[in-house]
Each structure stands twice: as C-alpha cells, then as structure tokens.
Scaffold this active site. Structure first.
Site, PDB file in Angstrom:
ATOM      1  CD  GLU A 143      53.098  34.951  64.320  1.00 27.44           C
ATOM      2  OE1 GLU A 143      52.421  33.961  64.690  1.00 27.44           O
ATOM      3  OE2 GLU A 143      52.927  35.525  63.235  1.00 27.44           O
ATOM      4  CG  ASP A 158      49.086  31.417  70.404  1.00 28.75           C
ATOM      5  OD1 ASP A 158      50.191  31.801  70.838  1.00 28.75           O
ATOM      6  OD2 ASP A 158      48.950  30.392  69.707  1.00 28.75           O
ATOM      7  N   GLY A 182      52.406  22.567  54.798  1.00 30.53           N
ATOM      8  CA  GLY A 182      53.490  22.819  55.744  1.00 30.53           C
ATOM      9  C   GLY A 182      54.228  24.131  55.523  1.00 30.53           C
ATOM     10  N   GLY A 201      53.008  27.042  56.553  1.00 24.99           N
ATOM     11  CA  GLY A 201      52.571  28.019  57.546  1.00 24.99           C
ATOM     12  C   GLY A 201      51.253  28.679  57.181  1.00 24.99           C
ATOM     13  CG  LEU A 202      50.254  29.866  53.699  1.00 20.46           C
ATOM     14  CD1 LEU A 202      50.179  29.966  52.187  1.00 20.46           C
ATOM     15  CD2 LEU A 202      50.045  31.236  54.308  1.00 20.46           C
ATOM     16  CB  SER A 203      46.658  26.738  58.640  1.00 22.25           C
ATOM     17  OG  SER A 203      46.381  25.894  59.713  1.00 22.25           O
ATOM     18  CD  GLU A 217      45.817  20.349  63.082  1.00 22.47           C
ATOM     19  OE1 GLU A 217      46.968  19.940  63.294  1.00 22.47           O
ATOM     20  OE2 GLU A 217      45.472  20.901  62.017  1.00 22.47           O
ATOM     21  CG  ASP A 255      46.405  27.666  62.444  1.00 19.38           C
ATOM     22  OD1 ASP A 255      46.668  28.859  62.706  1.00 19.38           O
ATOM     23  OD2 ASP A 255      47.269  26.775  62.380  1.00 19.38           O
TER      24      ASP A 255
HETATM   25  P1  ADP Z   1      50.112  23.102  57.439  1.00 21.85           P
HETATM   26  O1  ADP Z   1      51.037  24.060  58.086  1.00 21.85           O
HETATM   27  O2  ADP Z   1      49.972  23.353  55.971  1.00 21.85           O
HETATM   28  O3  ADP Z   1      48.797  22.995  58.148  1.00 21.85           O
HETATM   29  P2  ADP Z   1      50.386  20.433  58.428  1.00 21.85           P
HETATM   30  O4  ADP Z   1      51.548  19.524  58.480  1.00 21.85           O
HETATM   31  O5  ADP Z   1      49.728  20.836  59.679  1.00 21.85           O
HETATM   32  O6  ADP Z   1      50.833  21.697  57.556  1.00 21.85           O
HETATM   33  O7  ADP Z   1      49.239  19.765  57.530  1.00 21.85           O
HETATM   34  C1  ADP Z   1      49.555  19.216  56.282  1.00 21.85           C
HETATM   35  C2  ADP Z   1      48.838  17.882  56.133  1.00 21.85           C
HETATM   36  O8  ADP Z   1      47.420  18.102  55.915  1.00 21.85           O
HETATM   37  C3  ADP Z   1      49.300  17.112  54.898  1.00 21.85           C
HETATM   38  O9  ADP Z   1      50.441  16.336  55.192  1.00 21.85           O
HETATM   39  C4  ADP Z   1      48.064  16.259  54.601  1.00 21.85           C
HETATM   40  O10 ADP Z   1      48.002  15.133  55.434  1.00 21.85           O
HETATM   41  C5  ADP Z   1      46.920  17.194  54.968  1.00 21.85           C
HETATM   42  N1  ADP Z   1      46.502  17.961  53.774  1.00 21.85           N
HETATM   43  C6  ADP Z   1      46.627  19.292  53.576  1.00 21.85           C
HETATM   44  N2  ADP Z   1      46.192  19.658  52.356  1.00 21.85           N
HETATM   45  C7  ADP Z   1      45.793  18.517  51.746  1.00 21.85           C
HETATM   46  C8  ADP Z   1      45.273  18.208  50.446  1.00 21.85           C
HETATM   47  N3  ADP Z   1      45.102  19.151  49.523  1.00 21.85           N
HETATM   48  N4  ADP Z   1      44.969  16.927  50.194  1.00 21.85           N
HETATM   49  C9  ADP Z   1      45.157  15.959  51.106  1.00 21.85           C
HETATM   50  N5  ADP Z   1      45.661  16.189  52.330  1.00 21.85           N
HETATM   51  C10 ADP Z   1      45.986  17.439  52.651  1.00 21.85           C
HETATM   52 MG    MG Z   2      48.643  22.502  60.199  1.00 20.27          MG
END
Ligand code: ADP
Ligand code: MG
Length: 382
Positions: free
Chosen positions: A31, A34, A118, A120-122, A156, A168
């Site tokens: 952690e 990177d 959101g 933390g599992l991406s 991203e 990720d």
């Molecule tokens: P994380 O840490 O889970 O990656 P992020 O904020 O980076 O969180 O990404 C979450 C975003 O990715 C959501 O707000 C949405 O826009 C998109 N996303 C993730 N999963 C889905 C899903 N199952 N269907 C539609 N959009 C998704």
């Molecule tokens: Mg993300």
C-alpha cells in the site's frame, strides 16, 4: 446474471449477443508503494461487471445499464461524449481504443455488475476492462493485455477526472482464479503467486466512512517520500525511487530530514520488503505468516504513515483481539475497508462482533464483502 442480461438484450435489440466480463480487485499487501516505484500485490475478485454486446452495423453505441435502469446513445467522435457518468467510462474506453489505432464501430450493449461502488474494490476498473477486452475481441484489434489495462487507466484520466495508477486496471485485466499478481510499479514486470487459502475466508469490512483529509494528506505523503528519496540519493545516486533504498541508507540520512519524512520512508521501505516476504510465504502455503505481515502493514500505515483513522484502527484491533489471522486497512486510508484473512471457524463470530461493536461505537454497521480470488477480463462462452 447472464440470463437476465441476455433477456434484456433480446428485448431491446432483438437477438442474443456475446458475453464478456471482468472483475473488481483487492490488494493483499503493498500500500502506498505504487508511486514509490515499489510492488503492489492485487488479485481479481468474484465480483465484477458483465456485458452482453454485439456490433450493430451503425456508427452509434447504444447502451443500457441494468443497475441504473437507464439507456443512452452516443457516437464515437470526441464531441459525442455522453453526460451520464456511468456511460463516460464506456465512451472513454472507445475513444482510448481508437486513439491507439484500434477499430471501434457502433455496438449495442446491456451490462450490470455486483462490485459495490466506491468501496475500494474498483468497480470502475471492472467496467473499463470489461469493455476494453470486449471491444478488442469484437473488432479483432489484437491489442495486448497491458495496453488494455492502460486504456482503462487513460479513460479514468481523460474522461472521468481520476488520476489513478495502473494497479486496478492491471489486476482486472490480468486476474486469474487462485492467483495474486505481484506488479513492480517501476518496471511493470509482474509475476503470479498462488493464493488458495483453504480453511480461510477473505473478507472486507467497509467502515463506510471517508474522511476529508484524504487527498491533501496523500499529496503530503508523496512529498515526504520524494524528499527522503532525494536525501538518500545524495549518498546512493542509483536510488530513483524510495523503493530502491535499503533501510540502512535511510538511517544514514535520519538527521538531515524531518522526522516525519523519516517515518513515512521507514514505512515504505518496510512495505516493499513485506510484499516480497508475503510472496515467499505464499509459495510455502504459510498463511499465518501472510496474516502477520498484514498486521505489520496496518501498524505501519497507522503509526508511521499515519493514514488510518479511528474506525479502521478499531476494526483492526478487534481482529487482533479475536485471533483473526491477518487484518489491515486496504487502499489509500482515512476510511474505506479493512481486508481480513479469517479462519473459517472464526468467521461467524468475528463478523457478528465486528457488526455489533462497530455499530455500538460509531452508530452504524459496517458492510461486509466476502471475496474469492477469481478470473479477470474474459469472454463467457455459452
Ligand atoms: P470504485 O472505487 O468502485 O472504482 P469509482 O467512483 O471509481 O468507485 O467508480 C464508480 C463509478 O463507476 C460509478 O459511479 C459508475 O459511474 C461506474 N460503475 C461502476 N459499476 C457500475 C455498474 N454496475 N453499472 C453502471 N456503472 C457502474
Ligand atoms: Mg474507481
């Protein structure tokens, strides 16, 4: 999920499509390494995104998100960017593929996922790599897997405003069931290690908090690491990143740098070594040592790097008290999850205690996510 997606695809577009999927990820250890040129050690999980998809012979993309119950349509030129945040991930993947000389034409897709957003599992990397992989197959582009991961990362950066590293998307594209992948963030060399913790479960406990400090503290940590590396470099010119430094080289400069920088660097140098030690332990199937190293990482993140918080320290302490094999904060810190390696016979009692005691102290229950290390980006054959 596949049947549900096919049914929806048929209802919207009148036929069945091909099916692709990819995964969210965990990082077992490594952690804040990177940006210091060190190792990370992620793996894909059994939660991801799945899409049914087919070219439609037009220049338009038609998308339906099951989870948002929303559809959108867009062209493939830069000016065609959709407004929905979820669709921008797919649009970005199209654009980044095209920028790399890949062919992308109109297609129809219906998709859904089960990665908590959101947490933390991406989930975002799962979404990007599903589409990066699918478009590469559908249009026969032959783009290599590393570049597919970079397509996700650039999405991203350029379409979602998140300046993330490569871990990720790398884990999501390269993930394999029963394996974690050690990635050298400086050279991008990687190696698979077996991760089959029989008799143990891997469980994430989500504190569901995110403290404000996160982004300014992150920048400060980076600056500390750069100052420490610069001081060491005066004596050892080959030290490009902190991860190149030996612990004794840090001791040599202790008097020259602020104590805070010393502590930050002490954590990073220790963490790089811990990743290597975890890999050795996994090759022996020694999960008890893996767990102990996870606790050491937590200690370092909490006391030396100072990116933990009350909620995460509470969960870590409870794990230790209950003889959980390993536990540490996962991700950047100041909130989010702990990742825990728990003996099966201890699992129920630990989760019960974590829920009850956390709720009693902080007023809300944490969320629990069980994960199994699984395959990353792939086509699902009928
Ligand atoms: P994380 O840490 O889970 O990656 P992020 O904020 O980076 O969180 O990404 C979450 C975003 O990715 C959501 O707000 C949405 O826009 C998109 N996303 C993730 N999963 C889905 C899903 N199952 N269907 C539609 N959009 C998704
Ligand atoms: Mg993300």
């Amino acid at each position: 999920m596949q049947t549900k997606l096919q049914e929806k695809f048929k209802a919207l577009f009148g036929k069945e499509g091909r099916v692709f999927a990819s995964a969210g990820r965990i990082n077992l250890i490594g952690e804040h390494t990177d940006y210091n040129g060190g190792y990370v050690f992620p793996g894909a999980i059994d939660k991801g995104i799945m899409t049914v998809i087919l070219p439609n012979g037009t220049s338009k993309v038609r998308l339906f998100s099951m989870d948002y119950n929303e559809s959108t349509e867009f062209g493939l030129e830069e000016a065609d960017a959709p407004s929905q945040a979820w669709a921008r991930y797919v649009f970005g993947v199209c654009r980044e593929t095209i920028k790399r000389g890949g062919k992308v034409e109109g297609f129809d897709a219906v998709f859904a996922g089960d990665v908590p957003l959101g947490a933390g599992l991406s989930s975002s990397a799962a979404l990007e790599s599903t589409f990066a992989f699918a478009l590469n197959e559908l249009f026969g582009n032959g783009i290599d897997k590393f570049e597919l991961a970079k397509i996700g990362q650039s999405t991203e950066h350029n379409y979602c405003g998140v300046k993330c590293g490569i871990m990720d998307q790398f884990a999501s594209v390269f993930g394999k069931a029963g394996s974690l992948i050690r990635l050298n963030c400086k050279t991008l060399e990687y190696k698979y290690f077996p991760f089959k913790p029989e008799g143990y479960k891997v469980v994430l406990i989500d504190s569901c908090v995110k403290h404000e400090l996160a982004s300014s503290a992150y920048n400060k940590r980076r600056e500390s690491c750069e100052r420490a590396a610069a001081a060491i470099r005066k004596n050892h010119p080959d030290v490009e990143f902190l991860s190149d430094a030996k612990r004794v080289w840090l001791d040599e400069v202790r008097a020259e740098i602020p104590e805070e920088d010393f502590l930050r660097a002490e954590y990073v140098i220790g963490e790089v070594q811990r990743v290597l030690d975890v890999c050795d332990a996994l090759e022996r199937g020694d999960y008890e040592t893996v767990g102990e190293l996870m606790y050491q990482t937590h200690f370092g993140l909490s006391r030396l790097y100072e990116v933990s918080c009350e909620e995460l320290d509470f969960l870590n302490k409870l794990a230790r008290k209950m003889d959980v094999t390993g536990s540490r904060v996962m991700g950047g810190g100041f909130g989010g999850c702990t990742i825990n390696l728990v003996k099966e016979e201890l699992y129920d009692a630990f989760i019960k205690a974590a829920k009850e005691q956390f709720a009693a102290k902080f007023g809300h229950e944490p969320k629990i996510y069980n994960v199994v290390i699984s395959d990353g980006a792939r086509e699902i054959c009928r």
